[in-house]
Design an enzyme around this catalytic site. Structure first.
Site: not given
Length: 274
Positions: A152-154, A157
């Site tokens: 989710v973080y990748a 971004l």
């Protein structure tokens, strides 16, 4: 008349470094963060410029709307979308509330703040938007050995990179510039909040990230990577993106035309004989 910059996540790390740099350059500031004591301390430390402290939680609808109102109503010269949360974990392990918080802070909030700010910037004939993403945005093709897992973080971004590139094209020739900076590992509180000890890992300073972003703007880059010496590496990525986009057709690609047999476990049960 002083210029005006709004910086989210301004109480520490990269956001504070941006706010410090703009204050040194004589900008008046709207600093946004969740910690009122740190916002007040920043304002007290910079009597040379006008500082408005806005306590807001950008993981909430109310917080996003409150800051978006400043973006729409104030004559911003610069908007810096820096606020972030450190939820590094595999998707299946990521609690629903943390997933929502991450997407709200890194996807929904920047989108809404840009939407609110860009119209006024265009009417005034100028302005700059800086989004803070990270090199993790380019880590999607990495195999399972890439750790820690943080889908989710990748993805969030990567959204900021694509959003910034597309918006930059939308506002081209309007006087508005859109930029996204993609640092690697930075010496901030970000990882310690996650319980990660990176004290022994070489890290870039937040001040250098800001310097890289502002110099990237001067060089006309939409995407800057302060830790990548050869910018042609990024240019090659973007050229490949456009080549794939331009290579599409309404005809089914040859490699997909032989539909059967379906791989085991996909589409039909193995017991199907028809």
């Amino acid at each position: 008349m002083s210029k005006l910059a709004l910086v989210t996540g301004a109480t520490s790390g990269i956001g504070r470094a941006f706010a410090e740099r703009f204050a040194a350059d004589g900008y008046d500031l709207i600093v946004v963060g969740r910690r009122e004591d740190r916002l007040a301390a920043f304002a007290a430390e910079h009597p040379e410029v006008a500082v408005r402290a806005v306590a807001a939680d950008l993981s909430t609808e109310a917080g996003i709307d409150a800051v978006a109102a400043y973006c729409a109503d104030e004559p911003l010269d610069v908007l810096v979308n820096n606020a972030g949360v450190a939820h590094y974990m595999p998707l299946a392990d990521l609690p629903a509330d943390k997933a929502r918080e991450l997407v709200n802070v890194k996807v929904l909030a920047p989108t809404q703040l840009m939407r609110a700010a860009v119209g006024g910037m265009r009417r005034r004939g100028g302005g700059t938007v800086v989004n803070v993403a990270g090199m993790i945005a380019f880590s999607g093709p990495a195999g399972k050995e890439q750790m820690p897992r943080r889908a989710v973080y990748a993805g969030a971004l990567a959204y900021l990179v694509a959003m910034s590139q597309t918006l930059a094209a939308e506002v081209e020739d309007s006087g508005v510039r859109v930029h996204v900076v993609c640092p690697g590992v930075v010496a901030t509180e970000f990882h310690s909040v996650q319980g990660m000890d990176l004290s022994g890992v070489p890290r870039m300073s937040a001040a250098d990230v800001v310097t890289g972003a502002l110099r990237g703007l001067e060089l006309g880059e939409t995407v800057s990577a302060p830790g990548v010496e050869d910018h042609r590496l990024l240019e090659n990525v973007f050229a490949a993106d456009l080549a794939a986009f331009g290579g599409q057709s309404t005809d089914l690609a040859t490699r997909y035309r032989d539909a059967w047999p379906v791989p085991k476990g996909v589409g039909r049960k193995s017991s199907d004989s028809s």
